[in-house]
Design an enzyme around this catalytic site. Sequence first.
Site, PDB file in Angstrom:
ATOM      1  N   SER A 204      35.323  35.272  32.886  1.00 17.69           N
ATOM      2  CA  SER A 204      34.030  36.160  32.614  1.00 17.69           C
ATOM      3  C   SER A 204      34.223  36.683  31.149  1.00 17.69           C
ATOM      4  CB  SER A 204      34.607  37.625  33.421  1.00 17.69           C
ATOM      5  OG  SER A 204      33.607  38.440  33.077  1.00 17.69           O
TER       6      SER A 204
ATOM      7  N   HIS B 237      33.326  39.298  29.188  1.00 21.14           N
ATOM      8  CA  HIS B 237      33.564  40.446  28.935  1.00 21.14           C
ATOM      9  C   HIS B 237      34.832  40.886  29.108  1.00 21.14           C
ATOM     10  CE1 HIS B 237      33.714  43.298  32.451  1.00 21.14           C
ATOM     11  NE2 HIS B 237      32.991  42.036  33.203  1.00 21.14           N
TER      12      HIS B 237
ATOM     13  N   CYS C 263      35.818  54.211  42.827  1.00 17.69           N
ATOM     14  CA  CYS C 263      35.199  55.717  42.873  1.00 17.69           C
ATOM     15  C   CYS C 263      33.598  55.351  43.172  1.00 17.69           C
ATOM     16  CB  CYS C 263      35.440  56.237  41.593  1.00 17.69           C
ATOM     17  SG  CYS C 263      35.024  57.990  41.662  1.00 17.69           S
TER      18      CYS C 263
ATOM     19  N   ASN D 176      43.884  42.259  38.728  1.00 17.55           N
ATOM     20  CA  ASN D 176      43.498  43.090  37.778  1.00 17.55           C
ATOM     21  C   ASN D 176      44.197  44.491  37.932  1.00 17.55           C
ATOM     22  OD1 ASN D 176      41.942  42.808  40.064  1.00 17.55           O
ATOM     23  ND2 ASN D 176      40.513  44.251  39.294  1.00 17.55           N
TER      24      ASN D 176
ATOM     25  N   GLN E 281      41.529  37.436  34.464  1.00 19.71           N
ATOM     26  CA  GLN E 281      42.721  38.189  33.956  1.00 19.71           C
ATOM     27  C   GLN E 281      43.565  37.513  33.103  1.00 19.71           C
ATOM     28  OE1 GLN E 281      42.439  41.359  33.211  1.00 19.71           O
ATOM     29  NE2 GLN E 281      40.711  42.007  34.917  1.00 19.71           N
TER      30      GLN E 281
HETATM   31  C1  LIG Z   1      40.015  39.533  38.325  1.00 22.28           C
HETATM   32  C2  LIG Z   1      38.585  39.860  38.418  1.00 22.28           C
HETATM   33  N1  LIG Z   1      37.829  39.055  38.935  1.00 22.28           N
HETATM   34  C3  LIG Z   1      36.245  39.022  38.966  1.00 22.28           C
HETATM   35  C4  LIG Z   1      35.961  39.995  38.141  1.00 22.28           C
HETATM   36  C5  LIG Z   1      34.214  40.256  38.146  1.00 22.28           C
HETATM   37  O1  LIG Z   1      33.922  40.041  36.908  1.00 22.28           O
HETATM   38  P1  LIG Z   1      32.443  40.123  36.204  1.00 22.28           P
HETATM   39  O2  LIG Z   1      32.427  41.632  35.809  1.00 22.28           O
HETATM   40  O3  LIG Z   1      32.303  39.234  35.079  1.00 22.28           O
HETATM   41  O4  LIG Z   1      31.666  39.895  37.381  1.00 22.28           O
HETATM   42  C6  LIG Z   1      36.757  41.263  37.523  1.00 22.28           C
HETATM   43  C7  LIG Z   1      35.799  42.147  36.741  1.00 22.28           C
HETATM   44  O5  LIG Z   1      36.715  43.172  36.922  1.00 22.28           O
HETATM   45  C8  LIG Z   1      38.148  40.885  37.627  1.00 22.28           C
HETATM   46  O6  LIG Z   1      39.061  41.632  37.180  1.00 22.28           O
END
Ligand SMILES: Cc1ncc(COP(=O)(O)O)c(C=O)c1O
Length: 398
Positions: free
Chosen positions: A207, A209, A332, A159, A187
Amino acid sequence: MQNFAGSALPQRIYLDYNATTPPRPRLRSRWSELLDVSGNPSSIHNESRVPKTILRETRQKIAEILQCSPLEIVFNSGASEGNSSVLRSAFDWDRKNRNEFLVSQVEHPSVQKTAAYLISQGAVVHFIPVNRDGIIDLKFIKENVSSRTALVSVMYANNETGTVFPVSEIGEIAHASGALMHADCVQMLGKSEFDFMSLNLDYATFSAHKLYSVKGTGFCYIKKGSPWTSLVHGGGQERGRRGGTENMTGIAALNIVLDEFKDCKTEISKMRRLRDALEEQILSRISGVTITGQAGPRICNTSSLVIDGVDGETLLMTLDLKGFSVSTGAACSSGNPEPSPVLMAMGLSRGEAQSSLRISLGWETADEHIARFVQALDETVLKLREINEEEKKKNYAI
Ligand SMILES: Cc1ncc(COP(=O)(O)O)c(C=O)c1O
């Protein structure tokens, strides 16, 4: 009543799609329909029919995209829950004989912190190193996977840097020792065309969102026959694999956007073209910029920069005031910014990690956004460097 539009005001330029994605226009226009999905899918009476159909249809749409069986999909609250559930299920599987785990050093906190919890419960976790280009150490994996290994868990795409790991090759190593294989695919969907089933995973997490739908919904692929322990105990929903009434609003929203994921070649090639243009323009206009992970394979939308002589947090906040949303890759917490553990694990110095900026593009990003962003970045970096120089001169004078 408060206006919830907030940062989605049209004059702003949003370039933080890896953090979250705004709902697609088709979802916005059908939002009020979701309020009608009021029944409980587990009920027997008439009101359960609509939610039951939506559950079945959404599961089917995911299965078509991944080319798996709908029964291999379990809905949950998001990828943090998915990742935690996968690691804990693998720990419960055969902990007397297989209590070892391999996870990369650049995993999302939901994997890192679950791994730390498992260590407190007696598991042994090997953290797979990653080099400065973001490339994962396959030799380390080969040397540390054994008949004691329960699970190897790595991200498909990172990410922060966008680096893509060779998940299928890692899975082969894991499976050769009888271990399970998980990939955090959050991602990847919508940013790369990939043949999911050829990865031969035992688990994969997603995910909603990050898929232009709403927060609080996710899904997990659990290959038929893979060990599973429900993290949430409850009424036997999701065939006993995840207790609790399903988030029907979130699942119905996902249902609406999923059709666009069947074929998103055009969006992917547009993001790649824009990301490449962004990097070219930045490198030609601003001195002292390096792109993290550029030498390795990356998804099409992410650019992680180190900008010499500039503090990433200050840059982010200045750009925010000018109407641009980006991120530093730094976690942060309570006003105490620490440089990104992911970048540090890749071997960047603390100073480099503190001078980093992540730009992540999405399906709505346009040429004009890139041009305006590069202009603003150029001006802001110049100004911040000038201020830093003046500060230095003042300090010498004292
Ligand atoms: C690579 C990765 N894994 C897991 C997550 C966690 O996802 P969620 O916000 O649905 O818990 C994120 C979210 O930032 C992510 O980028």
